[in-house]
Scaffold this motif. Structure first.
Motif, PDB file in Angstrom:
ATOM      1  N   ILE A  47     -11.774  13.311  23.086  1.00 40.06           N
ATOM      2  CA  ILE A  47     -12.904  13.103  22.181  1.00 40.06           C
ATOM      3  C   ILE A  47     -13.728  11.895  22.638  1.00 40.06           C
ATOM      4  CG2 ILE A  47     -13.521  12.529  19.814  1.00 40.06           C
ATOM      5  CD1 ILE A  47     -11.086  14.119  18.903  1.00 40.06           C
ATOM      6  N   HIS A  48     -13.090  10.819  23.023  1.00 40.39           N
ATOM      7  CA  HIS A  48     -13.823   9.639  23.478  1.00 40.39           C
ATOM      8  C   HIS A  48     -14.550   9.921  24.802  1.00 40.39           C
ATOM      9  CE1 HIS A  48     -12.446   6.760  20.452  1.00 40.39           C
ATOM     10  NE2 HIS A  48     -11.237   7.343  20.523  1.00 40.39           N
ATOM     11  N   PHE A  49     -13.909  10.712  25.651  1.00 40.69           N
ATOM     12  CA  PHE A  49     -14.580  11.067  26.904  1.00 40.69           C
ATOM     13  C   PHE A  49     -15.855  11.859  26.629  1.00 40.69           C
ATOM     14  CE2 PHE A  49     -15.211  14.045  30.412  1.00 40.69           C
ATOM     15  CZ  PHE A  49     -15.352  13.169  31.473  1.00 40.69           C
ATOM     16  N   LEU A  50     -15.761  12.813  25.701  1.00 41.65           N
ATOM     17  CA  LEU A  50     -16.937  13.628  25.384  1.00 41.65           C
ATOM     18  C   LEU A  50     -18.001  12.797  24.661  1.00 41.65           C
ATOM     19  CD1 LEU A  50     -17.667  16.536  25.944  1.00 41.65           C
ATOM     20  CD2 LEU A  50     -16.915  17.128  23.640  1.00 41.65           C
ATOM     21  N   LEU A  51     -17.576  11.850  23.861  1.00 38.48           N
ATOM     22  CA  LEU A  51     -18.541  10.958  23.229  1.00 38.48           C
ATOM     23  C   LEU A  51     -19.302  10.145  24.273  1.00 38.48           C
ATOM     24  CD1 LEU A  51     -16.822   9.515  20.014  1.00 38.48           C
ATOM     25  CD2 LEU A  51     -19.098  10.546  20.163  1.00 38.48           C
ATOM     26  N   GLY A  52     -18.597   9.673  25.283  1.00 41.93           N
ATOM     27  CA  GLY A  52     -19.274   8.950  26.363  1.00 41.93           C
ATOM     28  C   GLY A  52     -20.305   9.809  27.056  1.00 41.93           C
ATOM     29  N   ARG A  53     -19.976  11.107  27.294  1.00 39.25           N
ATOM     30  CA  ARG A  53     -20.949  11.996  27.939  1.00 39.25           C
ATOM     31  C   ARG A  53     -22.159  12.243  27.036  1.00 39.25           C
ATOM     32  NH1 ARG A  53     -18.855  13.876  32.852  1.00 39.25           N
ATOM     33  NH2 ARG A  53     -21.058  14.443  33.030  1.00 39.25           N
ATOM     34  N   CYS A  54     -21.864  12.343  25.723  1.00 40.71           N
ATOM     35  CA  CYS A  54     -22.961  12.579  24.781  1.00 40.71           C
ATOM     36  C   CYS A  54     -23.903  11.375  24.720  1.00 40.71           C
ATOM     37  CB  CYS A  54     -22.393  12.893  23.401  1.00 40.71           C
ATOM     38  SG  CYS A  54     -23.632  13.358  22.174  1.00 40.71           S
ATOM     39  N   TYR A  55     -23.362  10.161  24.658  1.00 45.94           N
ATOM     40  CA  TYR A  55     -24.208   8.965  24.624  1.00 45.94           C
ATOM     41  C   TYR A  55     -24.965   8.797  25.946  1.00 45.94           C
ATOM     42  CZ  TYR A  55     -22.423   7.222  20.163  1.00 45.94           C
ATOM     43  OH  TYR A  55     -22.129   7.055  18.834  1.00 45.94           O
ATOM     44  N   LYS A  56     -24.369   9.272  27.020  1.00 43.52           N
ATOM     45  CA  LYS A  56     -25.065   9.207  28.306  1.00 43.52           C
ATOM     46  C   LYS A  56     -26.332  10.055  28.276  1.00 43.52           C
ATOM     47  CE  LYS A  56     -24.567  10.426  33.174  1.00 43.52           C
ATOM     48  NZ  LYS A  56     -23.699  11.028  34.207  1.00 43.52           N
ATOM     49  N   LYS A  57     -26.229  11.294  27.675  1.00 42.42           N
ATOM     50  CA  LYS A  57     -27.413  12.143  27.569  1.00 42.42           C
ATOM     51  C   LYS A  57     -28.448  11.539  26.625  1.00 42.42           C
ATOM     52  CE  LYS A  57     -25.650  16.700  28.803  1.00 42.42           C
ATOM     53  NZ  LYS A  57     -26.688  16.950  29.827  1.00 42.42           N
ATOM     54  N   LEU A  58     -27.977  10.807  25.621  1.00 48.71           N
ATOM     55  CA  LEU A  58     -28.898  10.157  24.692  1.00 48.71           C
ATOM     56  C   LEU A  58     -29.393   8.816  25.230  1.00 48.71           C
ATOM     57  CD1 LEU A  58     -27.059  10.878  21.323  1.00 48.71           C
ATOM     58  CD2 LEU A  58     -29.166  11.951  22.156  1.00 48.71           C
ATOM     59  N   ARG A  59     -28.971   8.462  26.463  1.00 48.53           N
ATOM     60  CA  ARG A  59     -29.378   7.234  27.148  1.00 48.53           C
ATOM     61  C   ARG A  59     -28.963   5.989  26.358  1.00 48.53           C
ATOM     62  NH1 ARG A  59     -32.533   8.478  31.369  1.00 48.53           N
ATOM     63  NH2 ARG A  59     -33.539  10.527  31.393  1.00 48.53           N
ATOM     64  N   ASN A  60     -27.806   6.076  25.696  1.00 52.75           N
ATOM     65  CA  ASN A  60     -27.207   4.917  25.008  1.00 52.75           C
ATOM     66  C   ASN A  60     -26.085   4.419  25.913  1.00 52.75           C
ATOM     67  OD1 ASN A  60     -26.017   3.032  23.334  1.00 52.75           O
ATOM     68  ND2 ASN A  60     -26.173   4.327  21.487  1.00 52.75           N
ATOM     69  N   ARG A  61     -26.486   3.569  26.887  1.00 56.63           N
ATOM     70  CA  ARG A  61     -25.580   3.180  27.959  1.00 56.63           C
ATOM     71  C   ARG A  61     -24.393   2.378  27.442  1.00 56.63           C
ATOM     72  NH1 ARG A  61     -24.869  -0.836  31.851  1.00 56.63           N
ATOM     73  NH2 ARG A  61     -24.472  -0.052  33.963  1.00 56.63           N
ATOM     74  N   ALA A  62     -24.576   1.477  26.492  1.00 55.42           N
ATOM     75  CA  ALA A  62     -23.493   0.627  25.989  1.00 55.42           C
ATOM     76  C   ALA A  62     -22.429   1.456  25.269  1.00 55.42           C
ATOM     77  CB  ALA A  62     -24.067  -0.442  25.061  1.00 55.42           C
ATOM     78  N   SER A  63     -22.875   2.346  24.401  1.00 55.91           N
ATOM     79  CA  SER A  63     -21.910   3.194  23.674  1.00 55.91           C
ATOM     80  C   SER A  63     -21.186   4.116  24.630  1.00 55.91           C
ATOM     81  CB  SER A  63     -22.629   4.003  22.595  1.00 55.91           C
ATOM     82  OG  SER A  63     -23.217   3.134  21.638  1.00 55.91           O
ATOM     83  N   ALA A  64     -21.887   4.612  25.653  1.00 51.56           N
ATOM     84  CA  ALA A  64     -21.253   5.506  26.604  1.00 51.56           C
ATOM     85  C   ALA A  64     -20.158   4.792  27.370  1.00 51.56           C
ATOM     86  CB  ALA A  64     -22.310   6.068  27.566  1.00 51.56           C
TER      87      ALA A  64
END
Length: 815
Positions: A759-776
């Motif tokens: 789940i955390h891995f997928l959250l990182g990928r999702c924040y990457k698409k949203l260009r939220n680098r810190a959360s990713a």
């Protein structure tokens, strides 16, 4: 030396005695004696087949019942033959045998006619329909099985096997239309109340010892007739002595019908019990030795309760049959062949000892009907002293000798008098008391008897006491309560058979606590929790069952699977060893042992255990499924496919077998075949979110993204707590370039399963698409810490976090 009359009836009585008391081997031995005594009797063949069936000897039961059931059209033999064919899996032959004798059981109903003292030894229409349903269902003829089950429930709402059979076949059942009072039930309890069944409480043992429970109704009296012709032999039936005259050994010749007035009524038998005789089918099965007497067949049907027509006062307590009172308004109109005693002058003497005076010799004093009548000893003394005027002393001595002889004969007749007599109707109801003391008690003025003392008292019949109207409210309340209980339990079972666990739990919670806290209901609740994947609650239910009934084996395979899901090795090992100690030949014990071996990663040993379970019960579908799971763990896919197919053959509605086949074909890359089997499982179990998730995954592998997303949405609607459904949905949404919607699902998952690295891995990928680098970077780091083995993959994603495209990402990843 030829056997005496009555041997057959006595043997039947002994056979049923041993069957009722659990001595089936003794009953089988005696049934062999009866078969040898009556080799052509279908009733003897029926009893022999019944004993073999009770012992589980199906082949012997088929051999005994085949000839009589097929050639002589005997319902009992045909039913035993069908029952044994069900055990031998000769379903078509058993169904044909019952269909052939349909005319003997169609329209017959024994509902509300069984009690501790009344039995029906052949089935009624409801039982035959239920047996036909079982045979057709086992044969695979679902349509005819459903029709038979429905007919059985129409006739008898308490036919639980028919209801569960319909549910197990997946038929559309409405319990509220099944468990309700039918017009036939109301008619049955009304008839019982009218005949004294319902309105009177059951007599206690003390009252049964005090008097005979059989009561005559005004229109059925076996002792007196309203009028007699000169050709009517009355009580003198041709016997040479007084005993034969009183007992009536010869059949009457007045042309009375031999059929009882009430063919369904119970008939008194020699041992004081009431046992039904199936006329034309069972012959004299169930009768005692008295059934061999010629007058036995003419005995009218009697009810062992007080009838609705009773007298307002206590009915006269009568002496045994040899001393009963003849009640009639015109003594001269009832002529009998009983000779007049020589010591009476101008008096007729009834069987009971009353001296009825003629019209020309009126009594000296008018008798008071309300006065206490004298004792029998006083009346006998008075009759002895009534010597005609002018007689000499020798004549008085002769009369005394005749009186003594007559009294001795009366005592003998009273001691051996049978309890049932043939006769015709009477206009006066009376109680037959057959348990009076045979000796003459001393006269007690302070204890009056209720029997009239003279003809004046007997000239007028006692006033009829109008019984209260037949009150069926109590019986209707009882039926309503029972049917309501079955409705609640049946509704839960029906929902559970459709795998609607939530509604099933609601129905079972409505069951009264006393009924809910029973092993069967608790097992259904545990199964419902298991279907919801709430394994902790399911384990609690099954532990309570083990505490209540430690010897119970039913549904223990579900308990062992629950412990396997909970990874409770200690409890599972203890359960397996306990069940093996209880019964090594039970498939549930071998399933528990196989699950314990599987949890210990000994898959080969587990396969052997599950194979042994299927040998013990070839219809145990769950054992085949568990065996297939172990073959999959060993990557023996061919053996796994064979095991799953065997599970489906044992139970076509076993969705786990269909699911297992879909899983194997998915692993083999045959996605279209896998989808077909998954959909078959989903059609059976429409409330399992995991099956829909697997369908969505297969569709996604076949590049059918939109249909896959639809399956994930359906799974979430069925189970909003499903982690797998939301995770797979978020994967598909990311592939469809919808990161905002995916983020909503992932945030829910993060709170539901905070320690899951995927789940955390997928959250990182999702924040990457949203260009939220810190959360990713934060969530990718958490995933790396939770799963160090995935360090390489996660590091690759972190290095490409500033790139526009993520070429390495696909929804097929199983992270």
């Amino acid at each position: 030396m030829s056997p005496p009359a009555g041997v057959s009836a006595q043997l039947r009585q002994l056979i049923y005695y041993h069957l009722d008391n659990g001595f089936t081997e003794n009953a089988l031995f005696l049934a062999g004696r009866l078969q040898a005594h009556e080799p052509r009797s279908p009733d003897a063949a029926h009893l022999l087949a019944l004993c073999n069936l009770r012992l589980g000897r199906y082949k012997a039961a088929v051999e005994c019942a085949r000839a009589k059931g097929a050639h002589t059209q005997h319902l009992g033999c045909a039913y035993i033959f069908a029952h044994a064919c069900l055990g031998l899996e000769r379903h078509e032959a058993g169904a044909h045998a019952l269909e052939k004798v349909r005319s003997l059981w169609a329209g017959r109903s024994h509902w509300n006619k069984h009690s501790e003292t009344s039995r029906r030894h052949v089935p009624d229409a409801a039982a035959c329909h239920c047996m036909l349903g079982k045979l057709y269902a086992a044969h695979g003829d679902t349509r005819r099985a459903i029709d038979c089950y429905v007919e059985a429930l129409k006739l008898n709402s308490f036919m639980w096997d028919a209801f569960t059979g319909l549910c197990d076949m997946g038929a559309v059942v409405r319990p509220q239309n099944v468990f309700k009072i039918t017009p036939d039930m109301l008619a049955s309890i009304s008839h019982a109340a009218t005949n004294g069944y319902a309105s009177q409480p059951p007599p206690s043992q003390e009252s049964q010892d005090a008097r005979n429970p059989f009561v005559a109704t005004p229109d059925i009296d076996p002792f007196n007739a309203p009028s007699r012709s000169a050709a009517d032999v009355g009580l003198s039936l041709g016997g040479a002595n007084l005993l034969s005259r009183l007992n009536g050994r010869n059949a009457p010749t007045n042309g009375a019908s031999a059929q009882p007035a009430y063919p369904d009524a119970e008939t008194p038998v020699g041992n004081g019990q009431s046992m039904h005789v199936e006329h034309g089918i069972m012959g004299d099965v169930g009768d005692t030795v008295l059934a061999e007497q010629p007058d036995r067949a003419l005995a009218p049907g009697r009810k062992p309760r007080i009838p609705a027509f009773a007298t307002a006062e206590e009915p006269p307590r009568m002496r045994p049959i040899t001393s009963r009172v003849r009640t009639k308004t015109n003594p001269e109109g009832d002529q009998t062949d009983i000779p007049r005693p020589i010591y009476q002058n101008g008096h007729k003497r009834t069987v009971s000892g009353h001296a009825l005076q003629q019209a020309q010799n009126p009594p000296a004093q008018p008798s008071d009907p309300t006065a206490a009548p004298p004792r029998r000893s006083v009346r006998l003394l008075n009759s002895i002293t009534q010597i005609r005027p002018g007689s000499s002393r020798p004549a008085g001595s002769s009369s005394k000798d005749a009186e003594s002889k007559e009294r001795r004969e009366l005592r003998k007749a009273r001691a051996v008098a049978p309890k049932a007599r043939s006769g015709t109707a009477s206009t006066v109801g009376r109680v037959v008391s057959g348990n009076r003391k045979p000796h003459i008690e001393p006269a007690e003025p302070s204890k009056p008897e209720s029997r009239p003392a003279s003809a004046a008292a007997m000239a007028v019949a006692p006033p009829l006491r109008m019984a209260p109207p037949a009150d069926t409210s109590r019986e209707r309340d009882v039926l309503t309560w029972l049917l309501d209980l079955l409705l609640k339990i049946g509704s839960g079972y029906r929902h559970l058979s459709r795998y609607d666990a939530n509604k099933a739990l609601e129905s079972f919670q409505a069951v009264p606590k006393a009924q809910r806290e029973t092993p069967w209901v608790l097992a259904q609740i545990g199964k419902a929790h298991y279907e919801r994947t709430h394994y902790a609650e399911a384990g609690t239910m099954f532990r309570r069952i083990r505490e209540m009934t430690p010897s119970s084996l039913e549904y223990m395979e579900v308990y062992s699977n629950t412990l396997w899901q909970l990874k409770d090795e200690v409890a599972l090992a203890h359960l397996a060893h306990t069940l093996m100690d209880q019964d090594r030949l039970s498939p549930q014990a071998w399933c528990a042992l196989g699950n314990a071996s599987s949890l210990d990663r000994q898959h080969d040993d587990a396969v052997k255990c599950f194979s042994r379970a299927t040998q013990l019960d070839p219809k145990f579908a769950y054992a085949f499924t568990l065996q297939g799971h172990e073959h999959v763990a060993n990557e023996e896919f061919d053996k796994a496919i064979a095991a799953y197919r065997n599970a489906i053959s044992a139970d076509n509605r076993h969705y786990n077998g269909w699911y297992g086949l879909g899983n194997v074909y998915e692993r083999l890359g045959k996605f279209e075949v896998a989808e077909k089997h998954y959909r078959a499982a989903a059609e059976i179990n429409q409330n399992n979110a995991m099956i829909l998730v697997r369908i969505g995954l297969v569709l996604n592998r076949m590049k059918k993204i939109e249909p896959a997303l639809l399956q994930f949405d359906k799974a979430i609607k069925i189970d909003p707590r499903s982690v797998m459904a939301r995770f797979r949905k978020s994967q598909v949404l990311l592939k469809l370039n919808a990161p905002e919607e995916a983020l909503n699902e992932l945030l829910y998952l993060k709170d539901a399963a905070p320690d899951d690295p995927n789940i955390h891995f997928l959250l990182g990928r999702c924040y990457k698409k949203l260009r939220n680098r810190a959360s990713a970077i934060r969530h990718l780091t958490i995933a790396m810490n939770l799963d160090p083995k995935s360090h390489g993959v996660i590091k690759e994603v972190m290095e490409s976090i500033d790139q526009e495209e993520d070429g390495g990402w696909s929804s097929e990843d199983d992270h």
